[in-house]
Design an enzyme around this catalytic site. Structure first.
Site, PDB file in Angstrom:
ATOM      1  N   ASP A  35       5.900  56.802  80.271  1.00  0.00           N
ATOM      2  CA  ASP A  35       4.746  56.960  81.148  1.00  0.00           C
ATOM      3  C   ASP A  35       4.249  58.397  81.173  1.00  0.00           C
ATOM      4  OD1 ASP A  35       5.072  54.380  81.681  1.00  0.00           O
ATOM      5  OD2 ASP A  35       5.467  54.596  83.832  1.00  0.00           O
ATOM      6  N   GLU A  37       4.434  60.626  78.887  1.00  0.00           N
ATOM      7  CA  GLU A  37       3.710  60.953  77.656  1.00  0.00           C
ATOM      8  C   GLU A  37       2.321  60.304  77.677  1.00  0.00           C
ATOM      9  OE1 GLU A  37       7.359  61.346  74.493  1.00  0.00           O
ATOM     10  OE2 GLU A  37       7.130  59.477  75.584  1.00  0.00           O
ATOM     11  N   TYR A  38       2.259  59.118  78.241  1.00  0.00           N
ATOM     12  CA  TYR A  38       0.968  58.448  78.380  1.00  0.00           C
ATOM     13  C   TYR A  38       0.058  59.253  79.302  1.00  0.00           C
ATOM     14  CZ  TYR A  38      -2.438  54.781  79.457  1.00  0.00           C
ATOM     15  OH  TYR A  38      -3.592  54.070  79.630  1.00  0.00           O
ATOM     16  N   LEU A  85      -4.872  54.666  91.209  1.00  0.00           N
ATOM     17  CA  LEU A  85      -4.702  55.881  92.007  1.00  0.00           C
ATOM     18  C   LEU A  85      -4.847  57.113  91.134  1.00  0.00           C
ATOM     19  CD1 LEU A  85      -1.495  54.898  94.008  1.00  0.00           C
ATOM     20  CD2 LEU A  85      -3.718  55.386  95.031  1.00  0.00           C
ATOM     21  N   LYS A 117       5.998  55.229  95.749  1.00  0.00           N
ATOM     22  CA  LYS A 117       5.195  54.583  94.715  1.00  0.00           C
ATOM     23  C   LYS A 117       6.195  53.762  93.907  1.00  0.00           C
ATOM     24  CE  LYS A 117       1.580  55.293  91.373  1.00  0.00           C
ATOM     25  NZ  LYS A 117       2.092  54.478  90.257  1.00  0.00           N
ATOM     26  N   ASP A 119       7.785  51.423  91.256  1.00  0.00           N
ATOM     27  CA  ASP A 119       7.468  51.289  89.842  1.00  0.00           C
ATOM     28  C   ASP A 119       7.645  49.839  89.421  1.00  0.00           C
ATOM     29  OD1 ASP A 119       6.542  52.261  87.520  1.00  0.00           O
ATOM     30  OD2 ASP A 119       8.394  53.256  86.908  1.00  0.00           O
ATOM     31  N   ARG A 138      -3.149  42.466  88.568  1.00  0.00           N
ATOM     32  CA  ARG A 138      -4.329  43.291  88.743  1.00  0.00           C
ATOM     33  C   ARG A 138      -5.330  43.082  87.609  1.00  0.00           C
ATOM     34  NH1 ARG A 138      -3.947  49.763  88.993  1.00  0.00           N
ATOM     35  NH2 ARG A 138      -3.029  49.398  86.972  1.00  0.00           N
ATOM     36  N   GLU A 174       3.686  45.395  95.425  1.00  0.00           N
ATOM     37  CA  GLU A 174       4.303  45.707  94.147  1.00  0.00           C
ATOM     38  C   GLU A 174       5.526  44.808  93.959  1.00  0.00           C
ATOM     39  OE1 GLU A 174       2.662  47.943  92.473  1.00  0.00           O
ATOM     40  OE2 GLU A 174       3.985  48.888  91.009  1.00  0.00           O
ATOM     41  N   LYS A 315       3.280  62.327  91.793  1.00  0.00           N
ATOM     42  CA  LYS A 315       4.319  61.795  90.916  1.00  0.00           C
ATOM     43  C   LYS A 315       5.578  62.671  90.905  1.00  0.00           C
ATOM     44  CE  LYS A 315       3.321  58.684  88.111  1.00  0.00           C
ATOM     45  NZ  LYS A 315       2.292  58.514  87.094  1.00  0.00           N
ATOM     46  N   CYS A 419      40.994  61.606  64.092  1.00  0.00           N
ATOM     47  CA  CYS A 419      40.426  62.263  65.270  1.00  0.00           C
ATOM     48  C   CYS A 419      39.599  63.466  64.797  1.00  0.00           C
ATOM     49  CB  CYS A 419      41.548  62.727  66.193  1.00  0.00           C
ATOM     50  SG  CYS A 419      40.962  63.839  67.489  1.00  0.00           S
ATOM     51  N   CYS A 437      42.361  58.713  70.096  1.00  0.00           N
ATOM     52  CA  CYS A 437      43.146  59.611  69.261  1.00  0.00           C
ATOM     53  C   CYS A 437      44.601  59.367  69.634  1.00  0.00           C
ATOM     54  CB  CYS A 437      42.746  61.058  69.558  1.00  0.00           C
ATOM     55  SG  CYS A 437      43.952  62.254  68.963  1.00  0.00           S
ATOM     56  N   CYS A 442      46.604  66.404  71.509  1.00  0.00           N
ATOM     57  CA  CYS A 442      45.324  66.782  70.887  1.00  0.00           C
ATOM     58  C   CYS A 442      44.613  67.827  71.755  1.00  0.00           C
ATOM     59  CB  CYS A 442      44.439  65.540  70.742  1.00  0.00           C
ATOM     60  SG  CYS A 442      42.776  65.893  70.160  1.00  0.00           S
TER      61      CYS A 442
HETATM   62  S1  IVH Z   1      -1.914  51.614  96.869  1.00  0.00           S
HETATM   63  C1  IVH Z   1      -5.946  52.311  96.355  1.00  0.00           C
HETATM   64  N1  IVH Z   1       0.626  51.919  97.406  1.00  0.00           N
HETATM   65  O1  IVH Z   1       0.519  52.127  91.864  1.00  0.00           O
HETATM   66  C2  IVH Z   1      -4.649  51.792  96.521  1.00  0.00           C
HETATM   67  N2  IVH Z   1      -0.015  51.455  95.176  1.00  0.00           N
HETATM   68  O2  IVH Z   1      -1.303  53.685  90.180  1.00  0.00           O
HETATM   69  C3  IVH Z   1      -3.994  51.432  95.259  1.00  0.00           C
HETATM   70  N3  IVH Z   1       1.850  51.273  93.629  1.00  0.00           N
HETATM   71  O3  IVH Z   1      -1.813  49.627  91.179  1.00  0.00           O
HETATM   72  C4  IVH Z   1      -2.658  50.956  95.442  1.00  0.00           C
HETATM   73  N4  IVH Z   1       3.434  51.611  95.103  1.00  0.00           N
HETATM   74  O4  IVH Z   1       0.682  48.977  91.400  1.00  0.00           O
HETATM   75  C5  IVH Z   1      -0.306  51.675  96.456  1.00  0.00           C
HETATM   76  N5  IVH Z   1       2.851  52.197  98.011  1.00  0.00           N
HETATM   77  C6  IVH Z   1       1.927  51.935  97.084  1.00  0.00           C
HETATM   78  C7  IVH Z   1       2.264  51.699  95.751  1.00  0.00           C
HETATM   79  C8  IVH Z   1       1.257  51.460  94.823  1.00  0.00           C
HETATM   80  C9  IVH Z   1       3.159  51.352  93.836  1.00  0.00           C
HETATM   81  C10 IVH Z   1       1.220  51.014  92.330  1.00  0.00           C
HETATM   82  C11 IVH Z   1       0.246  49.886  92.351  1.00  0.00           C
HETATM   83  C12 IVH Z   1      -1.049  50.485  91.922  1.00  0.00           C
HETATM   84  C13 IVH Z   1      -0.584  51.663  91.150  1.00  0.00           C
HETATM   85  C14 IVH Z   1      -1.651  52.703  91.066  1.00  0.00           C
END
Ligand code: IVH
Length: 679
Positions: A35, A37-38, A85, A117, A119, A138, A174, A315, A419, A437, A442
């Protein structure tokens, strides 16, 4: 002009690359890059498009939210788009977001919520007349996949809601897999020869987007809801926080770690606290989300493209990366185990350069099909050694080499595996996965034992690390861990590149370590299967090392956290005359082998009795017991009139009923964590 052409070409290249990664990620659930790197690619593209707005096209990856839905599921139109976001990666960026909010709403007062947040995978759940009607991904934000049948199998998603709920409404949340669930799933897949999932999020996405709901049902999926999409037929609260409380009362799972904060400093503090503790969460979180709490202000702030101005994701530093595994080498552990490890093309993950990573054993390497020359996913978790998660097979060239430990260990002169440190023969005990070993003397084993003894989690002797341990052994100054205590400053000063001062510091550090806790000492001895935490648990049950050394199997097995494997390992360890000798030597050097004397009556929970019932989310039952005991409290199995508190987790048993009958004070998990200072 020529320059602009080049810029345009560069932009197109990045787009093509991002599109390819989007496809791998969304359609195949099988990404080739991490992620982080993305994110770098997306940021670069955004930067270029900001600088050269003339090259922005409507089909640029910056202009859309996710991937188009897969037709096979049937399509759900989202009446209100599901937004994504904007990200912040530093305190400055968080502050800049807040400053803009303050400016845009021109002085109107507001507070904010902070949330993990999670994952996982965003879903929208629509309820009509009290029943779950549709569950959707989504997708591209406007149209998602209809995965209702699959989401019905997620036990924590309510299939019906109480009549107080609006007649029609949509909840967003999520869906995720716990770390444990993820590990179990990947182990099973490896056994079946299926490709592994790079992380819990891909695993959750892959699980939910199964055409056969029976497959989804077998995956340990869970959900936290984080928002209301829309609602009809009932007035809803004016703040996000209250909305979440209400949703909770309807039976939705809301993350108990969510917090309401008054200012951006508090949001920053929430971030930093969780960035430290993220590994203690049972699931993966890749940052926090800060949201303006007042819904009217959210509406006023609106969105730019797919990103609302009223929320931001801050992040955490990355924990995953991808790199090339150049070579697999074998090191010798303290019990003589021959441990394969990966030598990597150095790669920076979340600001830390990683050069090596653990590979558990040959079977594991085979199962995951990790080969020399592979591009691999690596993962860092706190202070422990990074590990190789698995290979990115789509990046193979055909030049990769399968790993065979005996071939690796082959000593051409001797014509047999040997060894890598001392050349002795190697063997693999029946039923075990590791090779050993055969030479008890050793030097690599002695070195690993000294390194562990002196390490941070054990006796914490600064200055005695890998290279010092090797030097001391090579120079014949120590043979075992106890010899550290007979070292003199004069001996150290004579070593190469050693000044008076460093020598003095090391001697000091060694002296100070004589008074470490019994748990640290037990861990430092390097008994097989006894990690730092287990050593602590064991220490709590004995008054000293002698008592532990003389413990019988049944004494050890009476400790709830100790099973046969650990008990046997302890008994075997102390049955070795060599180990007994080392302990006598430690005593001669006045290393404290007795339990540290704590004045139990001075501890905060002294005199209080606890009973724990039901499942706790943040701590295992054992951890909770340990914490109580460590703070001087007593843990009991049954509720009596003497019980001070009953700690109530999810699905409590009959103990709660009895406690209620006796009028015993109840603590929920939150309150309990507060009491023991974990909050
Ligand atoms: S709010 C505008 N709250 O993060 C509100 N998103 O990068 C948008 N996510 O699509 C979502 N935990 O899949 C919100 N506590 C949280 C979250 C959360 C994970 C994910 C969600 C969203 C993505 C956005």
């Amino acid at each position: 002009m020529e320059n602009l052409d080049r810029v345009k070409e560069h932009i197109e290249q990045i787009r093509a690359e991002i599109n390819r990664h989007n496809y791998l990620y969304y359609a195949l659930d099988s990404p080739e890059i991490s992620d982080a790197e993305y994110d770098v690619l997306m940021r670069e593209l955004r930067r270029l498009e900001e600088e050269y707005p003339r090259f922005v096209t409507s089909d640029s990856p910056t202009q859309r939210v996710g991937a188009a839905p897969v037709e096979a599921f049937g399509v759900v139109e989202h009446p209100q788009p599901l937004l994504s976001l904007a990200n912040a990666f530093s305190d400055e960026e968080l502050l800049a977001w807040h400053t803009r909010v303050v400016r845009l709403i021109a002085g109107q007062p507001f507070d904010m919520t902070c949330e993990h947040k999670m994952d996982g995978l965003a879903v929208a759940l629509t309820y009509v007349n009290g029943r779950l009607e549709t569950g959707a991904t989504r997708g591209d934000g406007f149209r998602g996949e209809n995965i209702t049948q699959n989401l019905r199998t997620v036990r924590s998603i309510p299939l019906s809601v109480p009549k107080e709920a609006p007649s029609r409404f949509e909840v967003r949340g999520e869906v995720y897999l716990s770390r444990d669930g993820f590990r179990r799933l990947n182990d099973e897949r490896a056994k079946e020869g299926l490709p592994f999932f790079a992380n819990p999020r891909n695993a959750a996405a892959g699980s939910v987007r199964q055409l056969d709901p029976r497959i989804t049902a077998r995956r340990p999926l869970d959900i936290y809801v984080y928002g209301l999409g829309w609602a009809e037929g009932r007035a809803m609260p004016e703040t996000h926080w209250e909305t979440m409380q209400l949703l909770k009362s309807f039976g939705f799972k809301v993350n108990p770690d969510n917090a309401l904060v008054k200012n951006i400093e508090e949001a920053g503090a929430y971030y930093h606290a969780w960035a430290e503790k993220r590994n203690s969460l049972p699931y993966e979180a890749d940052g926090i989300v800060v949201k303006v709490n007042q819904i009217a202000l959210q509406q006023e702030l609106g969105a730019v493209g797919s990103e609302p101005r009223w929320a931001i994701a801050y992040k955490f530093p990355a924990v995953q990366g991808t790199t090339r595994l150049n070579e697999i080498r074998v090191s010798v552990g303290r019990t003589g185990t021959l441990n394969p490890y990966a030598v990597l093309e150095p790669v920076s993950v979340g600001g830390v350069t990683i050069r090596q990573a653990a590979l558990h054993n040959e079977d594991d390497i085979r199962r995951k099909d990790i080969r020399e020359g592979d591009w691999v996913y690596i993962q860092r978790a706190g202070e422990v050694i990074p590990e190789v998660v698995g290979p990115i097979k789509s990046r193979r060239t055909g030049e990769e080499k399968e790993f065979n430990i005996l071939e690796k260990l082959l000593d051409k002169e001797k014509g047999r595996p040997a060894c890598p440190r001392c050349g002795a023969e190697v063997f693999r005990p029946e039923g075990e996965v590791m090779y050993y070993c055969s030479n008890a003397a050793c030097p690599a084993q002695a070195q690993a034992r000294i390194e562990l003894f002196a390490s941070r989690g054990a006796m914490d002797i600064r200055g005695v690390g890998e290279s010092m341990s090797a030097t001391l052994l090579r120079e014949g100054l120590v043979k075992d861990v106890a010899d550290l205590y007979s070292l003199t400053k004069e001996q150290l000063v004579r070593l190469e590149r050693m000044g008076e001062k460093s020598a003095g510091n090391i001697i000091n550090a060694i002296q100070i370590s004589k008074d470490r806790s019994l748990g640290r000492l037990i861990y430092g001895l390097g008994i097989r299967h006894i990690g730092g935490e287990m050593a602590q648990v064991i220490a709590e049950h004995f008054n000293g090392l002698d008592e532990l050394a003389n413990a019988k199997m049944e004494d050890l097995l009476s400790i709830p956290a100790v099973g046969t494997k650990i008990a046997e390992s302890i008994v075997n360890f102390f049955a070795q005359p060599e180990n007994r000798r080392i302990i006598e030597k430690l005593k001669d050097h006045k290393v404290r082998v007795e339990k540290e004397k704590v004045h139990a009556e001075a501890l905060p929970l002294a005199g209080q009795e606890f009973v724990v019932t039901g499942t706790l989310k943040r701590l295992s039952r054992e951890r909770a017991h340990e914490k109580i005991r460590a703070l001087g409290g007593a843990v009991k199995d049954n509720v009596t009139r003497n019980t001070t508190y009953i700690v109530v987790g999810e699905a409590p048993g009959s103990k709660l009923t009895r406690a209620q009958a006796l009028g015993i004070r109840q603590l929920n998990e939150e309150e309990f964590l507060q009491l023991i200072g974990e909050k």
